[in-house]
Motif scaffolding. Structure first.
Motif, PDB file in Angstrom:
ATOM      1  N   ALA A   1       0.606  -1.361  -0.023  1.00 41.50           N
ATOM      2  CA  ALA A   1       0.091  -0.155  -0.147  1.00 41.50           C
ATOM      3  C   ALA A   1       0.931   1.185   0.050  1.00 41.50           C
ATOM      4  N   HIS A   2       1.832   1.290   0.687  1.00 42.81           N
ATOM      5  CA  HIS A   2       2.758   2.353   0.828  1.00 42.81           C
ATOM      6  C   HIS A   2       3.210   2.556  -0.585  1.00 42.81           C
ATOM      7  N   HIS A   3       3.838   1.687  -1.294  1.00 46.22           N
ATOM      8  CA  HIS A   3       4.561   1.811  -2.607  1.00 46.22           C
ATOM      9  C   HIS A   3       3.384   2.406  -3.464  1.00 46.22           C
ATOM     10  N   GLN A   4       2.007   1.821  -3.411  1.00 43.33           N
ATOM     11  CA  GLN A   4       0.916   2.318  -4.045  1.00 43.33           C
ATOM     12  C   GLN A   4       0.831   3.736  -3.951  1.00 43.33           C
TER      13      GLN A   4
ATOM     14  N   LEU B   1      -6.221 -17.708   2.429  1.00 46.10           N
ATOM     15  CA  LEU B   1      -7.293 -17.147   1.800  1.00 46.10           C
ATOM     16  C   LEU B   1      -7.487 -17.800   0.246  1.00 46.10           C
ATOM     17  N   ASP B   2      -8.865 -18.295  -0.175  1.00 47.40           N
ATOM     18  CA  ASP B   2      -8.626 -18.487  -1.580  1.00 47.40           C
ATOM     19  C   ASP B   2      -8.553 -17.484  -2.537  1.00 47.40           C
ATOM     20  N   GLY B   3      -8.377 -17.792  -3.836  1.00 45.35           N
ATOM     21  CA  GLY B   3      -7.998 -17.049  -4.891  1.00 45.35           C
ATOM     22  C   GLY B   3      -8.691 -15.668  -5.126  1.00 45.35           C
ATOM     23  N   ALA B   4     -10.350 -15.941  -5.013  1.00 43.85           N
ATOM     24  CA  ALA B   4     -11.114 -14.802  -5.002  1.00 43.85           C
ATOM     25  C   ALA B   4     -10.965 -13.899  -3.894  1.00 43.85           C
ATOM     26  N   ALA B   5     -10.857 -14.525  -2.722  1.00 43.11           N
ATOM     27  CA  ALA B   5     -10.544 -13.706  -1.478  1.00 43.11           C
ATOM     28  C   ALA B   5      -9.464 -12.567  -1.653  1.00 43.11           C
ATOM     29  N   LYS B   6      -8.323 -13.366  -1.976  1.00 40.85           N
ATOM     30  CA  LYS B   6      -7.029 -12.490  -2.135  1.00 40.85           C
ATOM     31  C   LYS B   6      -7.512 -11.545  -3.237  1.00 40.85           C
ATOM     32  N   LEU B   7      -7.932 -11.701  -4.376  1.00 42.95           N
ATOM     33  CA  LEU B   7      -8.201 -10.471  -5.478  1.00 42.95           C
ATOM     34  C   LEU B   7      -9.332  -9.454  -4.786  1.00 42.95           C
ATOM     35  N   GLU B   8      -9.946 -10.026  -3.842  1.00 45.85           N
ATOM     36  CA  GLU B   8     -10.882  -8.919  -3.303  1.00 45.85           C
ATOM     37  C   GLU B   8     -10.025  -7.981  -2.386  1.00 45.85           C
ATOM     38  N   VAL B   9      -9.213  -8.644  -1.725  1.00 45.54           N
ATOM     39  CA  VAL B   9      -8.485  -7.836  -0.825  1.00 45.54           C
ATOM     40  C   VAL B   9      -7.618  -6.921  -1.283  1.00 45.54           C
TER      41      VAL B   9
ATOM     42  N   SER C   1      -8.022  -5.586  -4.424  1.00 42.99           N
ATOM     43  CA  SER C   1      -9.052  -4.515  -4.966  1.00 42.99           C
ATOM     44  C   SER C   1      -9.204  -3.544  -3.754  1.00 42.99           C
ATOM     45  N   LEU C   2      -9.794  -4.074  -2.408  1.00 39.23           N
ATOM     46  CA  LEU C   2     -10.033  -3.119  -1.562  1.00 39.23           C
ATOM     47  C   LEU C   2      -8.819  -2.208  -1.101  1.00 39.23           C
ATOM     48  N   LEU C   3      -7.746  -2.658  -1.091  1.00 36.58           N
ATOM     49  CA  LEU C   3      -6.405  -2.098  -0.613  1.00 36.58           C
ATOM     50  C   LEU C   3      -6.041  -1.126  -1.586  1.00 36.58           C
ATOM     51  N   THR C   4      -6.367  -1.335  -3.033  1.00 37.05           N
ATOM     52  CA  THR C   4      -6.070  -0.234  -3.991  1.00 37.05           C
ATOM     53  C   THR C   4      -7.028   0.753  -4.022  1.00 37.05           C
ATOM     54  N   GLY C   5      -8.161   0.478  -3.876  1.00 35.94           N
ATOM     55  CA  GLY C   5      -9.257   1.320  -3.738  1.00 35.94           C
ATOM     56  C   GLY C   5      -9.197   2.267  -2.723  1.00 35.94           C
ATOM     57  N   PHE C   6      -8.831   1.910  -1.404  1.00 35.45           N
ATOM     58  CA  PHE C   6      -8.549   2.611  -0.358  1.00 35.45           C
ATOM     59  C   PHE C   6      -7.265   3.718  -0.635  1.00 35.45           C
ATOM     60  N   VAL C   7      -6.393   3.103  -1.153  1.00 37.01           N
ATOM     61  CA  VAL C   7      -5.178   4.105  -1.280  1.00 37.01           C
ATOM     62  C   VAL C   7      -5.686   5.044  -2.291  1.00 37.01           C
ATOM     63  N   ALA C   8      -6.190   4.524  -3.301  1.00 39.54           N
ATOM     64  CA  ALA C   8      -6.328   5.845  -4.503  1.00 39.54           C
ATOM     65  C   ALA C   8      -7.622   6.670  -3.826  1.00 39.54           C
ATOM     66  N   SER C   9      -8.368   6.441  -3.182  1.00 35.29           N
ATOM     67  CA  SER C   9      -9.585   7.377  -2.288  1.00 35.29           C
ATOM     68  C   SER C   9      -8.826   8.208  -1.565  1.00 35.29           C
ATOM     69  N   HIS C  10      -7.630   7.664  -0.617  1.00 32.54           N
ATOM     70  CA  HIS C  10      -6.897   8.455   0.289  1.00 32.54           C
ATOM     71  C   HIS C  10      -6.074   9.346  -0.459  1.00 32.54           C
ATOM     72  N   VAL C  11      -5.234   9.078  -1.387  1.00 32.39           N
ATOM     73  CA  VAL C  11      -4.600   9.920  -2.209  1.00 32.39           C
ATOM     74  C   VAL C  11      -5.340  10.904  -2.758  1.00 32.39           C
ATOM     75  N   SER C  12      -6.503  10.770  -3.602  1.00 31.57           N
ATOM     76  CA  SER C  12      -7.313  11.757  -3.828  1.00 31.57           C
ATOM     77  C   SER C  12      -7.770  12.682  -3.042  1.00 31.57           C
ATOM     78  N   HIS C  13      -8.155  12.363  -1.938  1.00 37.32           N
ATOM     79  CA  HIS C  13      -8.432  13.246  -0.616  1.00 37.32           C
ATOM     80  C   HIS C  13      -7.196  14.109  -0.361  1.00 37.32           C
ATOM     81  N   GLU C  14      -6.148  13.320  -0.096  1.00 36.73           N
ATOM     82  CA  GLU C  14      -4.754  14.045   0.123  1.00 36.73           C
ATOM     83  C   GLU C  14      -4.419  15.205  -0.993  1.00 36.73           C
ATOM     84  N   LEU C  15      -4.367  14.977  -2.075  1.00 40.26           N
ATOM     85  CA  LEU C  15      -4.024  15.733  -3.189  1.00 40.26           C
ATOM     86  C   LEU C  15      -5.198  16.802  -2.986  1.00 40.26           C
TER      87      LEU C  15
END
Length: 233
Positions: free
Chosen positions: A98-101, A141-149, A151-165
């Motif tokens: 997440a920090h790299h993202q 976790l199974d494969g689908a759950a890993k992909l969901e995690v 996606s959740l992480l990337t969405g959080f980072v994108a939203s937070h950075v948008s607010h930050e900017l």
């Protein structure tokens, strides 16, 4: 554009003679323009001018702006580290992801908006996804759950950075901030908002962008349930 055609075909024009530039050069020019002026500034005409080509030649590599943005997103994803050793502590490794993202999105402020509408995964994005999925291997976790995690992480980072900017470009005046504090203090003292009063009375946290992001990230990742026995089915 069909993802298979976009990502799995050689870097060559779709029609006509090979021009004196490449898909990589076109994409690099578009990224440079977006970094300087924002995603709205990226037009086929301006990118063509940047690489010294005619607009029609550009369409040989990117038939439309949507495809060009897909190429841009994947190009900057190439800046993400994918070869570093994982610690085996999935929460720590996921936070590092997440920090790299976040660092990438701060370098390319147009990226959060682009990610909200462009889902085609190019080779660089796939390499980073593979790295993130490997970080989640110890969870069970199974494969689908890993992909969901992920996606959740990337969405959080994108939203937070948008607010930050946004906060960085529309800084609140000291008078306005003081007025907000007075207002909330008055409301909290009226006896009708006891939970707010308790929250405001609690010790404050560091408010630097990095500290705030880390605190929110900790709450998100530490709260994930990775117990495979708790998964349905």
């Amino acid at each position: 554009m069909d993802p298979q055609e976009l990502w799995l075909t050689p870097d060559r024009p779709r029609r006509g003679r090979r021009p004196a530039f490449s898909r990589e050069a076109v994409t690099a020019a578009a990224v440079e323009l977006a970094d300087a002026e924002g995603l709205d500034a990226v037009t086929m005409r301006r990118v063509a001018a940047q690489v010294g080509a005619g607009v029609m030649s550009l369409y040989s590599y990117a038939p439309d702006k949507e495809t060009l943005v897909d190429l841009m997103v994947d190009r900057v994803n190439g800046e993400l580290p994918v070869t570093g050793a994982l610690l085996g502590d999935w929460r720590t490794d996921l936070k590092t992801v997440a920090h790299h993202q976040r660092a990438l999105m701060l370098r390319h402020p147009w990226l959060p908006a682009a990610l909200s509408t462009h889902r085609s995964l190019g080779p660089h994005a796939l390499a980073f996804l593979e790295h993130a999925l490997a970080a989640l291997r110890p969870t069970g976790l199974d494969g689908a759950a890993k992909l969901e995690v992920f996606s959740l992480l990337t969405g959080f980072v994108a939203s937070h950075v948008s607010h930050e900017l946004t906060r960085a470009t529309t800084a609140e005046s000291p008078d306005r901030a003081a007025a907000e504090v007075r207002y909330l203090t008055t409301v909290a003292a009226d006896g009708h908002h006891p939970e707010l009063a308790r929250a405001l009375a609690a010790p404050g946290h560091p408010l630097t962008p990095e500290a705030t992001f880390t605190r929110f990230l900790d709450r998100l990742v530490d709260g994930l349930d990775a117990d495979p026995e708790a998964q349905p089915g």
